[in-house]
Design a protein around this motif. Structure first.
Motif, PDB file in Angstrom:
ATOM      1  N   LYS A  57    -113.558  63.791  24.063  1.00 18.47           N
ATOM      2  CA  LYS A  57    -113.313  65.019  25.026  1.00 18.47           C
ATOM      3  C   LYS A  57    -114.196  65.473  25.803  1.00 18.47           C
ATOM      4  CE  LYS A  57    -114.420  67.925  20.891  1.00 18.47           C
ATOM      5  NZ  LYS A  57    -113.993  68.942  20.108  1.00 18.47           N
ATOM      6  N   ALA A  80    -113.277  64.059  30.482  1.00 20.03           N
ATOM      7  CA  ALA A  80    -112.908  63.191  29.217  1.00 20.03           C
ATOM      8  C   ALA A  80    -113.394  61.572  29.613  1.00 20.03           C
ATOM      9  CB  ALA A  80    -111.320  63.171  29.108  1.00 20.03           C
ATOM     10  N   LEU A 154    -106.780  67.384  27.909  1.00 16.73           N
ATOM     11  CA  LEU A 154    -107.630  67.345  26.984  1.00 16.73           C
ATOM     12  C   LEU A 154    -108.649  68.413  27.094  1.00 16.73           C
ATOM     13  CD1 LEU A 154    -108.491  65.985  24.212  1.00 16.73           C
ATOM     14  CD2 LEU A 154    -109.584  64.251  25.439  1.00 16.73           C
ATOM     15  N   SER A 156    -111.470  70.816  25.987  1.00 12.07           N
ATOM     16  CA  SER A 156    -113.041  70.738  25.077  1.00 12.07           C
ATOM     17  C   SER A 156    -112.907  71.414  23.862  1.00 12.07           C
ATOM     18  CB  SER A 156    -114.192  71.081  26.078  1.00 12.07           C
ATOM     19  OG  SER A 156    -113.945  72.813  26.363  1.00 12.07           O
ATOM     20  N   GLN A 158    -110.316  70.957  21.791  1.00 10.79           N
ATOM     21  CA  GLN A 158    -109.211  70.118  21.156  1.00 10.79           C
ATOM     22  C   GLN A 158    -110.209  69.697  19.690  1.00 10.79           C
ATOM     23  OE1 GLN A 158    -106.052  69.428  22.342  1.00 10.79           O
ATOM     24  NE2 GLN A 158    -105.698  68.776  20.031  1.00 10.79           N
TER      25      GLN A 158
END
Length: 174
Positions: A57, A80, A154, A156, A158
């Motif tokens: 990520k 990513a 995605l 950061s 996550q």
């Protein structure tokens, strides 16, 4: 007397045949044909799942991850990173049925991957259109391959960990 008896027999014959003629003149008939075409039942088999591999990520902001419906290569961007050496693939389905027949294809526009108390919403990208209900036809051989790619943002924030989910593709004769 013989003449009278013969006349009575002739008259009776005419009366009987007269009502037969009257019946034929007042009736009608028609014939209908019957037909049926029997086709093989449809089957759909998933031969490959939608696998994005292992993704790092971004440190900040939102990254992007995608896999095309005509490739097994993951593309990661905006911070990513897709790690190499991990198997990735688009989802592949094989439809078998009667050749030349029209079919309808139904699938969701997205799926949810869940893991570690968090979720990822994946937008699905089939190679047979971009709506939830589509149509097509089986090739003369009675087989059709459906490919589905997808992508997601995605962030950061996550949660790290493995995420899994599923989606269903349904086919029916039209």
């Amino acid at each position: 007397m013989k003449k009278l008896l013969a006349s009575a027999v002739i008259a009776a014959g005419l009366l009987g045949s007269g009502s037969a003629f009257a019946q034929a003149a007042n009736s009608s008939s028609a014939t209908a044909a019957g037909s049926v075409t029997i086709v093989r039942p449809l089957t759909i088999t998933n031969t490959s799942g939608l696998a994005f591999g292992r993704i790092v990520k971004p440190r900040t902001g939102d990254g992007t991850v995608s896999i095309a419906n005509n490739s097994n290569t993951v593309v990661a961007g905006s911070g990513a990173v897709a790690l190499s050496g991990i198997t990735t693939s688009r989802a592949v389905f094989t439809v078998d049925g009667e050749g030349g027949q029209a079919i309808g294809i139904s699938m969701p526009s997205s799926m949810t991957l869940s893991g570690n108390g968090d979720t990822i919403e994946v937008t699905l990208a089939p190679d047979f259109g971009s709506t939830e209900t589509l149509s097509g036809a089986l090739a003369g051989s009675g087989s059709k391959t459906l490919n589905v790619g997808g992508g997601f943002d995605l962030p950061s924030a996550q949660a790290s960990g493995a995420y899994t989910g599923s989606f269903t593709v349904t086919v029916a004769y039209q």
